[in-house]
Design an enzyme around this catalytic site. Sequence first.
Site: not given
Ligand code: PEP
Length: 250
Positions: A11, A94
């Site tokens: 991210k 996403h």
């Molecule tokens: C994501 O953003 O793709 C994700 C799975 O985040 P997290 O593992 O932090 O929930």
Amino acid sequence: MARKLIVGNWKMNGSLAMNAELLEGIKAGLARVDCDLAICAPFPYLAQCQQALEGTGVALGAEDVSAHAVGAYTGQVSTRMLLDFDCKYVIVGHSERREYCNESDELVANKVQRALAGGLTPIVCVGESLKEKDAGQTEAVVSRQINTVLSVLEEREVCDIVVAYEPVWAIGTGKTPTPEMVKDVHALLRELMIRKNPDAAECVRILYGGSMKPSNAEEFLKMRDIDGGLIGGAALKASDFLKIAYLASR
Ligand code: PEP
């Protein structure tokens, strides 16, 4: 699918210094990894990751791509540019981009098409919000999302995508659905893909994403229908990311 795929989604996190430490930590533990591993990094750090991951077998990916090939699209990044950094994967659709950048199902489908045409493997994210889950709309939402993508693909292209089921309410919250709930959604997604291409039963990997971490990864990864994980927060700590990769290697 015999071999699982674990993808880290960094991210909008990191810095040159933080990434260097994280990448070194991951590289130090790769000998015990026996699954496919990939890191999707912010655009400015692709060069750093490309250099660090060269020869390690860890694939590189981006977190988004333009739906356009080239031209006057300020701020956007093309498939060609991603290939310059040896990217293999790109995350498309996403939920954070659907929500904060208003990406529609149609735009996501166009990006998937563009990624495939450019030689990248799109990791297509689908998933319902908390409100949609509580209204009993999970199946309807993920079906609409995946069907919009399938509607623009050739039959043969279905085998060239990865799908990630990420319930929005599970992302970054520490909450997770039960593995059985995930299994049911994965079965539905696979069924919809099989309608377009019967080979999808075997050729498409469907990942689970949403607060996956070392303490809960095993219950998801041991399920036959869950072909790996898309990992956010836990991908930012080398030891956690590696532990998940080890659990996927069994
Ligand atoms: C994501 O953003 O793709 C994700 C799975 O985040 P997290 O593992 O932090 O929930």
